[in-house]
Design an enzyme around this catalytic site. Structure first.
Site, PDB file in Angstrom:
ATOM      1  N   HIS A 104      16.415  68.227  38.315  1.00 14.11           N
ATOM      2  CA  HIS A 104      17.017  70.264  38.173  1.00 14.11           C
ATOM      3  C   HIS A 104      18.177  70.619  37.136  1.00 14.11           C
ATOM      4  O   HIS A 104      19.384  69.525  36.770  1.00 14.11           O
ATOM      5  CB  HIS A 104      17.818  70.374  39.627  1.00 14.11           C
ATOM      6  CG  HIS A 104      17.675  71.876  39.946  1.00 14.11           C
ATOM      7  ND1 HIS A 104      17.761  72.278  41.556  1.00 14.11           N
ATOM      8  CD2 HIS A 104      17.288  73.210  38.919  1.00 14.11           C
ATOM      9  CE1 HIS A 104      18.003  74.122  41.106  1.00 14.11           C
ATOM     10  NE2 HIS A 104      17.316  73.823  39.869  1.00 14.11           N
TER      11      HIS A 104
ATOM     12  N   HIS B  19       9.241  77.572  44.790  1.00 11.08           N
ATOM     13  CA  HIS B  19       9.969  76.853  43.664  1.00 11.08           C
ATOM     14  C   HIS B  19      10.576  75.901  43.678  1.00 11.08           C
ATOM     15  O   HIS B  19      11.859  75.113  44.208  1.00 11.08           O
ATOM     16  CB  HIS B  19      11.163  78.315  43.543  1.00 11.08           C
ATOM     17  CG  HIS B  19      12.279  78.127  42.369  1.00 11.08           C
ATOM     18  ND1 HIS B  19      13.394  78.142  42.488  1.00 11.08           N
ATOM     19  CD2 HIS B  19      11.649  77.661  39.999  1.00 11.08           C
ATOM     20  CE1 HIS B  19      13.782  78.085  40.525  1.00 11.08           C
ATOM     21  NE2 HIS B  19      12.770  78.084  39.847  1.00 11.08           N
TER      22      HIS B  19
END
Ligand SMILES: *[C@@H]1O[C@H](CO)[C@@H](O)[C@H](O)[C@H]1NC(C)=O
Ligand SMILES: *[C@@H]1O[C@H](CO)[C@@H](O)[C@H](O)[C@H]1NC(C)=O
Ligand SMILES: *[C@@H]1O[C@H](CO)[C@@H](O)[C@H](O)[C@H]1NC(C)=O
Ligand SMILES: *[C@@H]1O[C@H](CO)[C@@H](O)[C@H](O)[C@H]1NC(C)=O
Ligand SMILES: *[C@@H]1O[C@H](CO)[C@@H](O)[C@H](O)[C@H]1NC(C)=O
Ligand SMILES: *[C@@H]1O[C@H](CO)[C@@H](O)[C@H](O)[C@H]1NC(C)=O
Length: 363
Positions: free
Chosen positions: A99, A46
């Protein structure tokens, strides 16, 4: 004539036999070659490029201790990332892997990351890799496609027979390998475009369990969560022909609603057994759907190690050609001296990290 070809034949024999034995493994195991792509459980990292290491000063937003190349070397076969629109100095839009926001953690351009995966595919000719991009700023196929072309990775891209309907069965690993279409690409979400037919809309082909998990007890739930058309409808999800992606990463609840990967629980989250473990959730899902998940997605993939549960699901006991990476949490222990550019091989870096972890800050 006869004499020379006889001699060169002899000289080639050992080489050929070692090639032959190496070539019989697909995604690290001979037993996987003849299996359809969707009948294999693929270990997923992930947020693959978002690192918690020296390069990010051990950012709390980092999801992995080791970069995408090391992940692939160690047996990971699904890499996910978020793609964001960023501003280049020239003022043109540039697609970066970030992110949540590029000011929080910017892992560089999509093209440069794809190049590193392309380099890995060049060197590992019997491996099939899946890339899943979360389309954070609603990029179109013509926004993202050029990064696939310019990195050269589109040469390996698999194109589905239909962009709007999942196939009843996917090709086997060996047929993907012999056609050299060893990159499977999903984007969540994307309108298909015939100019880039290999960029598949994720939720046309895949359904997922819930991904915002903050308690180990959340992992007793395997119900479909996305796409909404099959939410909480397991038989509809399976009957639709979509493959199942099981999200198995835990976030810490933080103040201000920002969630960060829960590093402290990773050894429990990624274990084979126990409450909230990867192995335990896979069992629950296997019971619900009548088959193992096609993809499982974890943070800190080396911890656990997560690959053990995946090998079990695949019945793999004979894995070959994997790099052994420490299963330990990687901490900033001060001056352990493995900043990029310094220390040669991956092996040396991994050993240095193990030593650093064993001796705490004392080095
Ligand atoms: C890019 O520039 C625009 C306009 O200046 C700004 O609104 C946006 O936040 C910037 N995006 C990033 C990712 O920096
Ligand atoms: C491999 O390539 C051939 C020829 O282009 C095509 O007919 C076949 O469907 C391909 N197989 C796979 C698994 O993509
Ligand atoms: C996870 O569990 C917590 C605590 O029981 C609960 O509040 C939350 O809604 C659950 N999240 C999901 C995605 O099920
Ligand atoms: C996980 O690590 C903690 C220390 O961080 C330790 O106390 C615990 O026993 C470990 N659990 C497992 C299942 O390895
Ligand atoms: C693959 O097929 C076997 C046999 O039907 C099944 O037990 C297993 O769960 C399947 N795995 C996946 C990922 O579909
Ligand atoms: C990934 O990490 C390894 C080990 O630290 C390093 O040797 C390699 O250069 C890195 N690869 C990329 C593409 O950054």
């Amino acid at each position: 004539m006869l004499y020379t070809s006889f001699l060169s034949g002899i000289a080639l024999l050992p080489l050929l036999s070692s090639l032959a034995s190496a070539e019989t493994a697909c995604n690290n195991s001979p037993s996987l070659c003849s299996k359809p792509y969707n009948n294999i459980t693929h270990l997923g990292a992930h947020d693959s490029p978002f690192l918690r290491d020296q390069s990010t000063d051990f950012s709390e937003s980092g999801n992995q201790y080791y970069n995408s190349t090391v992940q692939l070397d160690a047996g990971v076969r699904l890499l996910t990332a978020q793609v964001h629109k960023s501003n280049s100095t020239s003022g043109d839009a540039e697609w970066h892997l970030c992110h949540s926001s590029c000011s929080l953690l910017d892992a560089g351009t999509l093209e440069s990351w794809l190049s590193s995966i392309k380099t890995w595919l060049d060197a590992n000719k019997n491996d099939v890799v899946t890339v899943l991009l979360v389309n954070s700023d609603d990029a179109s196929a013509s926004d993202l496609g050029p990064s696939f072309k310019d990195s050269g990775i589109s040469d390996y891209a698999y194109t589905p027979a239909s962009s709007s309907t999942p196939p009843t069965t996917w090709p086997t690993l060996e047929s993907l390998i012999s056609n050299n279409t060893r990159l499977i690409t999903f984007v969540a979400s994307l309108t298909p475009d015939t100019a880039y037919p290999y960029l598949m809309d994720e939720f046309t082909f895949v359904f997922e369990s819930a991904f915002e998990n903050t308690s180990p007890s959340n992992f007793t739930n395997c119900q479909p969560n996305r796409p909404s058309s099959v939410e909480n409808q397991p038989s509809e999800a399976i009957d639709s022909g979509r493959m199942f992606l099981m999200n198995h990463f835990l976030d810490s609840s933080e103040l201000f609603g920002i969630e960060t990967p829960n590093e402290d629980a990773a050894n429990v989250t990624n274990a084979q057994t126990g409450t909230g473990s990867l192995g335990a959730q896979m069992e629950v899902c296997d019971k619900l759907y009548g088959s193992e998940p096609t993809f499982v997605l974890v943070d800190f993939f080396n911890v656990g190690p997560a690959i053990s549960s995946v090998d079990k699901a695949n019945g793999v006991t004979d894995a070959v050609g994997r790099m052994v990476v420490s299963t330990a949490k990687v901490e900033d222990s001060g001056n352990w001296g493995v900043r990029a550019g310094g220390r040669g091989s991956v092996g040396a870096v991994v050993v240095a990290m193990v030593v650093a972890v064993c001796f705490g800050g004392g080095l």
